[in-house]
Design an enzyme around this catalytic site. Structure first.
Site, PDB file in Angstrom:
ATOM      1  N   ASN A  41       0.851  -1.186   0.000  1.00  0.00           N
ATOM      2  CA  ASN A  41       0.000   0.000   0.000  1.00  0.00           C
ATOM      3  C   ASN A  41       0.889   1.239   0.000  1.00  0.00           C
ATOM      4  OD1 ASN A  41      -1.852   1.983   0.502  1.00  0.00           O
ATOM      5  ND2 ASN A  41      -2.626   1.126   2.426  1.00  0.00           N
TER       6      ASN A  41
ATOM      7  N   SER B 294       0.326   3.149   3.574  1.00  0.00           N
ATOM      8  CA  SER B 294      -0.015   2.152   4.585  1.00  0.00           C
ATOM      9  C   SER B 294       0.096   2.729   5.991  1.00  0.00           C
ATOM     10  CB  SER B 294       0.944   0.969   4.420  1.00  0.00           C
ATOM     11  OG  SER B 294       0.625  -0.001   5.360  1.00  0.00           O
ATOM     12  N   SER B 295      -0.946   2.496   6.796  1.00  0.00           N
ATOM     13  CA  SER B 295      -0.909   2.988   8.181  1.00  0.00           C
ATOM     14  C   SER B 295       0.057   2.096   8.951  1.00  0.00           C
ATOM     15  CB  SER B 295      -2.283   2.892   8.816  1.00  0.00           C
ATOM     16  OG  SER B 295      -3.256   3.326   7.915  1.00  0.00           O
TER      17      SER B 295
ATOM     18  N   GLY C 104      -3.710  -3.649   9.004  1.00  0.00           N
ATOM     19  CA  GLY C 104      -4.317  -4.903   8.551  1.00  0.00           C
ATOM     20  C   GLY C 104      -3.420  -6.093   8.800  1.00  0.00           C
TER      21      GLY C 104
ATOM     22  N   GLU D  31      -0.964  -8.902   8.341  1.00  0.00           N
ATOM     23  CA  GLU D  31       0.194  -8.854   7.448  1.00  0.00           C
ATOM     24  C   GLU D  31       0.925 -10.184   7.410  1.00  0.00           C
ATOM     25  OE1 GLU D  31       1.858  -4.294   7.184  1.00  0.00           O
ATOM     26  OE2 GLU D  31       2.823  -5.675   8.544  1.00  0.00           O
TER      27      GLU D  31
HETATM   28  N1  LIG Z   1     -13.171   3.628  -1.544  1.00  0.00           N
HETATM   29  C1  LIG Z   1     -12.064   3.842  -2.219  1.00  0.00           C
HETATM   30  N2  LIG Z   1     -12.107   4.539  -3.360  1.00  0.00           N
HETATM   31  C2  LIG Z   1     -10.977   4.778  -4.073  1.00  0.00           C
HETATM   32  N3  LIG Z   1      -9.760   4.334  -3.720  1.00  0.00           N
HETATM   33  C3  LIG Z   1      -9.654   3.616  -2.585  1.00  0.00           C
HETATM   34  C4  LIG Z   1     -10.786   3.337  -1.776  1.00  0.00           C
HETATM   35  N4  LIG Z   1     -10.366   2.631  -0.725  1.00  0.00           N
HETATM   36  C5  LIG Z   1      -9.025   2.480  -0.867  1.00  0.00           C
HETATM   37  N5  LIG Z   1      -8.601   3.073  -1.979  1.00  0.00           N
HETATM   38  C6  LIG Z   1      -7.210   3.108  -2.511  1.00  0.00           C
HETATM   39  O1  LIG Z   1      -6.471   2.101  -1.868  1.00  0.00           O
HETATM   40  C7  LIG Z   1      -5.358   2.621  -1.181  1.00  0.00           C
HETATM   41  C8  LIG Z   1      -5.139   1.864   0.116  1.00  0.00           C
HETATM   42  O2  LIG Z   1      -6.185   2.113   0.995  1.00  0.00           O
HETATM   43  P1  LIG Z   1      -5.963   2.301   2.544  1.00  0.00           P
HETATM   44  O3  LIG Z   1      -4.762   3.124   2.830  1.00  0.00           O
HETATM   45  O4  LIG Z   1      -7.248   2.738   3.107  1.00  0.00           O
HETATM   46  O5  LIG Z   1      -5.643   0.835   2.975  1.00  0.00           O
HETATM   47  P2  LIG Z   1      -5.554   0.267   4.443  1.00  0.00           P
HETATM   48  O6  LIG Z   1      -6.509  -0.850   4.530  1.00  0.00           O
HETATM   49  O7  LIG Z   1      -5.701   1.365   5.415  1.00  0.00           O
HETATM   50  O8  LIG Z   1      -4.086  -0.303   4.458  1.00  0.00           O
HETATM   51  P3  LIG Z   1      -3.063  -0.364   5.666  1.00  0.00           P
HETATM   52  O9  LIG Z   1      -3.496  -1.467   6.552  1.00  0.00           O
HETATM   53  O10 LIG Z   1      -1.795  -0.634   4.977  1.00  0.00           O
HETATM   54  O11 LIG Z   1      -3.104   0.952   6.299  1.00  0.00           O
HETATM   55  C9  LIG Z   1      -5.682   4.064  -0.946  1.00  0.00           C
HETATM   56  O12 LIG Z   1      -4.524   4.857  -0.874  1.00  0.00           O
HETATM   57  C10 LIG Z   1      -6.530   4.408  -2.147  1.00  0.00           C
HETATM   58  O13 LIG Z   1      -5.694   4.739  -3.227  1.00  0.00           O
HETATM   59 MG   LIG Z   2      -4.505   2.306   6.638  1.00  0.00          MG
END
Ligand SMILES: Nc1ncnc2c1ncn2[C@@H]1O[C@H](COP(=O)(O)OP(=O)(O)OP(=O)(O)O)[C@@H](O)[C@H]1O
Ligand SMILES: [Mg+2]
Length: 1006
Positions: free
Chosen positions: A157, A160-161, A387, A389
């Site tokens: 990602n 990524s958080s 998430g 991993e």
């Molecule tokens: N609803 C959505 N619409 C458009 N793009 C999205 C959407 N959800 C996620 N994305 C795309 O997917 C990418 C990853 O999403 P996000 O950062 O929310 O993942 P995460 O589940 O928080 O991951 P992590 O656990 O690594 O933090 C975002 O940067 C965005 O580009």
């Molecule tokens: Mg995240």
């Protein structure tokens, strides 16, 4: 009129997996894929929202969409995250139930985006106002700040958080936001010093170097080039689609909105810069006399700059990288650090510095966004935690272990709460419930967190144990204690069934998580769990002349030396996860299960195997089964009756009575088998989706008939309304016209009346005027007659007092008196005796006109005579000459007026007296009338020559001026004429008669 719709309208696949028929993993995936292909990324399992990451922006988050989902029931519209957010917000506001939104899924599945969508939806629909808007803005703007410091690009990602976040948003009784509290969980701080291949450090480092102005970089003693810093991996320093410079501006702006002061922001950036500088420190060994190597900082420039930035004395920090002081009760022992230990110390300091800065940021944000009012709050918690991993092979370390443990706990709470909720609903509704088999991961949680023999407890025990402690001793311990556990796998265990499993290396152990097996390498577990920072370093930091650093290292305060070991990282995390779970259990849960459709971060790709894996470990199939085990579909009686009432004559169009009875009548009428549904207290439960589809099908047919009916009625209504409208309009028009006609008629009559009236009045007035004029004339006649009469009377009375002709005498006398006065006046006012005086007294009476003019003439003649009588004979001659000259030249020669005053001398040369001309004068025997010098113009060449000009009574003589010799003598009879010019010059021409041809003309001038 509000349009009632349903999730069942225009469905692509099925919107709710509970309605999937037949239910199998394949049909489940097929349904997800079908919906995904049609941009339907959200699907329900009952009240759980499955969200597929579209990896592209879809037009489904517009303000219009917010309005569409606002205040609508969950199943009313097609599945959307807004529906869940709305449901949660409304039950918080209206039913006073605290809510939590649990967002789970693996890295890159879209959890953070989902959490932001929920927050923005709630912000859009909750109250408005200046204060409320400020709170909302601060809550929303905390996201970019935390993402800059806590997110990083990973292989999974780009954003990524790398920390867990739980945010409680607090609302007042009206549902207006009051503030919030953010809790953060275990930042992956090892990333600060080292990043796996293809990954980056935390965003803020790149944002600062790309976005800060040159001036700011100079202040922070930084250079823009990423390659200058050891802590920044270079292989993916720039991420496509991520504008670090612009994001830096966004972060600074967000910090300002959240309430950071300018000096606080500066301090934060100084710390970030210090971490980068720290990474550049290198060490070299220096031999000591005891044969040991001691580390020394190699190039002190970075150290110096870092110390300047943080206000630390350079020597203190330098020493802390060479020595380590161990304190035990009363003793203090100082040992040297070798190069490897110095590097370890450096990295530990950098990690601590950064992670403490991150925690401080969270605390500082909390200070700003904390609710001010002390009243009872309603709370909506949003959990966005890292998430699940699983790295390739043996790359999973302590951090992944902790992250996966957290996800394990969340899965458990999901299982517990969904089942409990389901069960509770059946109990609440009085429906019979049969137990469903599902995998309960409590056993895995127990393996990790059990206080006696859980992995975390073992790790703590190992860390605290005296003696040599290594990662291997820890693994040994695990092998002995956890060997029997069905979810624990290791090769070193003698009795292990994995002795020959070559996929399981010796320095690793494997856990069968709910989401799959994960192989953990024990290397670094002990260290990371200890999370030790040498006291010398924390004390050096505390000594810094920098307010923020001082706050971050309170344990460095020598006055508060605490010999007790700080709690381990694992312990702290377990405790905070425990608190979190406790917190979540008190709230009404709302689930968003995020699924990653592909590993390529690409839109439109649906990798079947990847999604299948996630569907499996997230237990989604079980979720559907649990939901369907009892009854697949449930609906409150009112909306159910409202939706299907058209299927039965008794309930259509209105059912008068309780909704439940209506539904009963409806079901009986439709002959739905009794085992297919059950009546709950407030809802009807439908066992099989088939039954629901049967109802839907019937409804669809009925809707078509109804549409025709509605159309018919509508058309009839429309025509009738049109007719009524026309009729009404006609009456209105007629009324207006009549009014208009009457008005016109009235105005005409009024006008005529006025005309007649005015004529009558005019006639009357004229008559009166005539009478009055007559009366006036009579009165005047009477006065005149009376005057004449009186005159006659008076004259008759006074006649005897007057003699006849008295009038004439009086007249003559008066005239005489006037004449006398006139003459006397004239005498005293006579003008002067000068003949040229033109004045004359004014005429007193007009009847004297003629006399007055005559007298003036006589007086003038007399005055002239008087004037002439004084002349002598010579003067008389002179005047006669003048008279003659006047007759000749007046008004004919321009020179004349100037000559009037000059006396005519004649002999201007004084010929007789002047001896020079004596000879000439004796030669002329006549009297010389005129003698003067003239210039004779020669007619041949126009030249002039002076001559004496003499005139006698008989001739004209021209003589030489110098010699006085006579040049020409012309007898006057030979002259035919003398001419002069009219101009102001002295030319004159003598014209001779024919006889003197040679002298036909002579031009002369004076
Ligand atoms: N609803 C959505 N619409 C458009 N793009 C999205 C959407 N959800 C996620 N994305 C795309 O997917 C990418 C990853 O999403 P996000 O950062 O929310 O993942 P995460 O589940 O928080 O991951 P992590 O656990 O690594 O933090 C975002 O940067 C965005 O580009
Ligand atoms: Mg995240």
């Amino acid at each position: 009129m509000e349009v009632k719709t349903s999730l069942l309208d225009n469905m692509i696949g099925v919107g709710d997996m509970v309605l999937l028929e037949p239910l199998s993993e394949d049909s489940f995936l097929e349904n997800l894929k079908k919906r995904f292909d049609h941009n339907e990324i959200y699907t329900y399992i009952g009240s759980v929202v499955i969200s597929l990451n579209p990896y592209r922006s879809l037009p489904i988050y517009t303000p219009d969409k917010v309005e569409e989902y606002r205040n609508r029931n969950f199943y009313e519209l097609s599945p959307h995250i807004y529906a869940l957010a709305d449901e949660a917000y409304r039950s918080l506001r209206d039913q006073d139930k605290d809510q939590c939104i649990l967002i789970t899924g693996e890295s890159g599945a879209g959890k953070t985006e989902a959490s932001k969508l929920v927050m923005s939806y709630v912000a859009a629909v909750c109250g408005k106002g200046q204060e409320v808007n400020k709170v909302k803005e601060q809550l929303l703007q905390s996201n970019p700040v935390l993402e800059a410091f806590g997110n990083a690009k990973t292989v999974r990602n780009d954003n990524s958080s790398r920390f867990g976040k739980y945010m409680d948003i607090e609302f007042d009784f009206k549902g207006d936001p009051l503030g919030g509290v953010i809790s953060n969980y275990l930042l992956e701080k090892s990333r600060v010093v080292k990043q796996p291949r293809g990954e980056r450090n935390f965003h803020i480092f790149y944002q600062l170097l790309s976005g800060a102005s040159d001036d700011m970089l100079k202040k922070l003693k930084l250079e823009r080039d990423f390659s200058k810093y050891n802590y920044l991996s270079l292989d993916s320093a720039t991420v496509s689609g991520l504008d670090d410079a612009a994001n830096f501006r966004t972060v600074r702006n967000a910090m300002q909105i959240v309430g950071f002061m300018e000096d606080e922001m500066q301090s934060v950036l100084e710390l970030v810069a210090a971490v980068l500088k720290l990474g550049n420190l290198d060490f070299k060994p220096e031999s000591r006399c005891n044969g040991m190597d001691e580390s020394r900082v190699k190039d002190k420039n970075d150290l110096k700059e870092m110390c300047e930035l943080l206000g630390i004395e350079q020597s203190v920090l330098e020493r802390a990288f060479s020595y380590r002081t161990v304190e035990a009760k009363m003793e203090k022992v100082s040992t040297t650090l070798n190069v490897a230990q110095a590097y370890y110390a450096r990295d530990a300091l950098a990690k601590n510095l950064y992670s403490r800065l991150f925690s401080w940021l969270v605390t500082r944000i909390n200070e700003s966004i904390r609710a001010q009012a002390k009243t009872r709050h309603k709370v909506m918690g949003v959990l966005d935690i890292y998430g699940f991993e699983i790295f390739e092979e043996t790359d999973n370390s302590f951090e992944q272990f902790i992250i996966n443990y957290c996800n394990e706990k969340l899965q458990q709470i999901f299982i517990e709460l969904t089942l409990r909720e389901e069960q509770e609903e059946y109990v609440r509704e009085g429906i019979e419930w049969t137990n469903i088999e599902y995998f309960n991961n409590a056993v895995i949680c127990d393996l990790i967190e059990n206080n006696q023999n859980g992995i975390l407890a073992m790790l703590d025990e190992e860390c605290l144990r005296p003696g040599t402690v290594t990662d291997e001793t820890f693994l040994d311990k695990l092998n002995t204690i956890c060997a029997e556990h069905q979810h624990f796998e290791s090769r070193l265990n003698k009795n292990s069934k994995f002795l020959n499993d070559h996929s399981l290396p010796h320095n690793c152990f494997r856990i069968q998580h709910y989401a799959g097996k994960v192989l953990y390498r024990v290397e670094g577990f002990v260290d990371k769990n200890n999370d030790l920072l040498y006291r010398d370093l924390s004390q050096a930091m505390y000594k810094a002349n920098h307010s923020l650093i001082k706050q971050l290292f309170p344990e460095g305060n020598p006055a508060k030396v605490n010999l007790k070991r700080p709690p381990t990282a694992g312990f702290q995390f377990r405790a905070s996860v425990g608190t979190l779970m406790g917190n979540l259990q008190t709230k009404n849960p709302n689930y968003i299960r995020c699924i990653k459709p592909n590993d390529k971060k690409a839109a439109h790709i649906f990798t079947d195997s990847l999604v299948r894996h996630q569907v499996r470990y997230l237990g989604l199939m079980e979720n559907v089964r649990v939901r369907r085990a009892g009854y697949a579909f449930r609906q409150a009686y009112e909306p159910c009756l409202e939706r299907y009432k058209m299927l039965c004559k008794n309930t259509w169009p209105h059912w008068k009575g309780p909704a439940r009875q209506g539904v009963e009548v409806l079901m009986t009428d439709l002959q739905v088998p009794a085992e297919e549904f059950a009546y709950g207290r407030s809802k009807i439960f439908i066992r099989n989706p088939r039954t629901l589809f049967f109802l839907e099908e019937k409804r669809k047919q009925c809707l078509e008939d109804l549409a025709t009916l509605i159309q018919k009625i509508y058309r009839g209504w429309k025509c009738r309304s049109h007719f009524l409208l026309l009729k009404k309009s006609e009456i209105v028009v007629a009324a207006w016209y009549r009014r208009y006609a009457q008005q016109k008629k009235y105005q005409k009559i009024k006008h005529s009346t006025t005309v007649v009236q005015s004529y009558t009045r005019g006639w009357q007035a004229r008559k009166l005027l005539r009478e009055l004029k007559y009366q006036k004339k009579c009165e005047e006649a009477v006065t005149t007659i009376a005057a004449f009469w009186h005159g006659t009377q008076v004259r008759r009375e006074y006649r005897k007092f007057f003699r006849a002709n008295a009038g004439r005498k009086i007249y003559n006398f008066t005239i005489q008196r006037i004449m006398q006065k006139y003459f006397l006046g004239l005498k005293s006012n006579l003008p002067s005796m000068s003949p040229i005086d033109k004045s004359w007294p004014a005429r007193p009476y007009s009847f004297l006109e003629g006399v007055h003019a005559e007298l003036r003439r006589i007086f003038h003649l007399w005055r002239c005579k008087k004037y002439r009588s004084q002349f002598t004979e010579e003067k008389k001659a002179v005047y006669e000459e003048k008279l003659e000259a006047s007759e000749l030249f007046k008004d004919k020669k321009a020179l004349y007026p100037s000559s009037v005053s000059q006396t005519f001398k004649g002999d201007y040369l004084e010929m007789v007296k002047n001896p020079k001309y004596q000879k000439l004068s004796s030669a002329i025997d006549e009297k010389i009338l005129l003698a003067d010098v003239v210039n004779k113009i020669n007619r041949a060449n126009g030249k002039s020559s002076p001559r004496l000009f003499l005139l006698t009574k008989k001739s004209v003589i021209l003589a030489d001026q110098k010699t006085g010799q006579v040049k020409t003598s012309l007898p006057l009879p030979d002259l035919s004429s003398v001419s002069t010019s009219t101009q102001s010059d002295g030319f004159f021409a003598l014209k001779l008669k024919e006889v003197r041809r040679k002298w036909f003309e002579v031009y002369l001038f004076f």
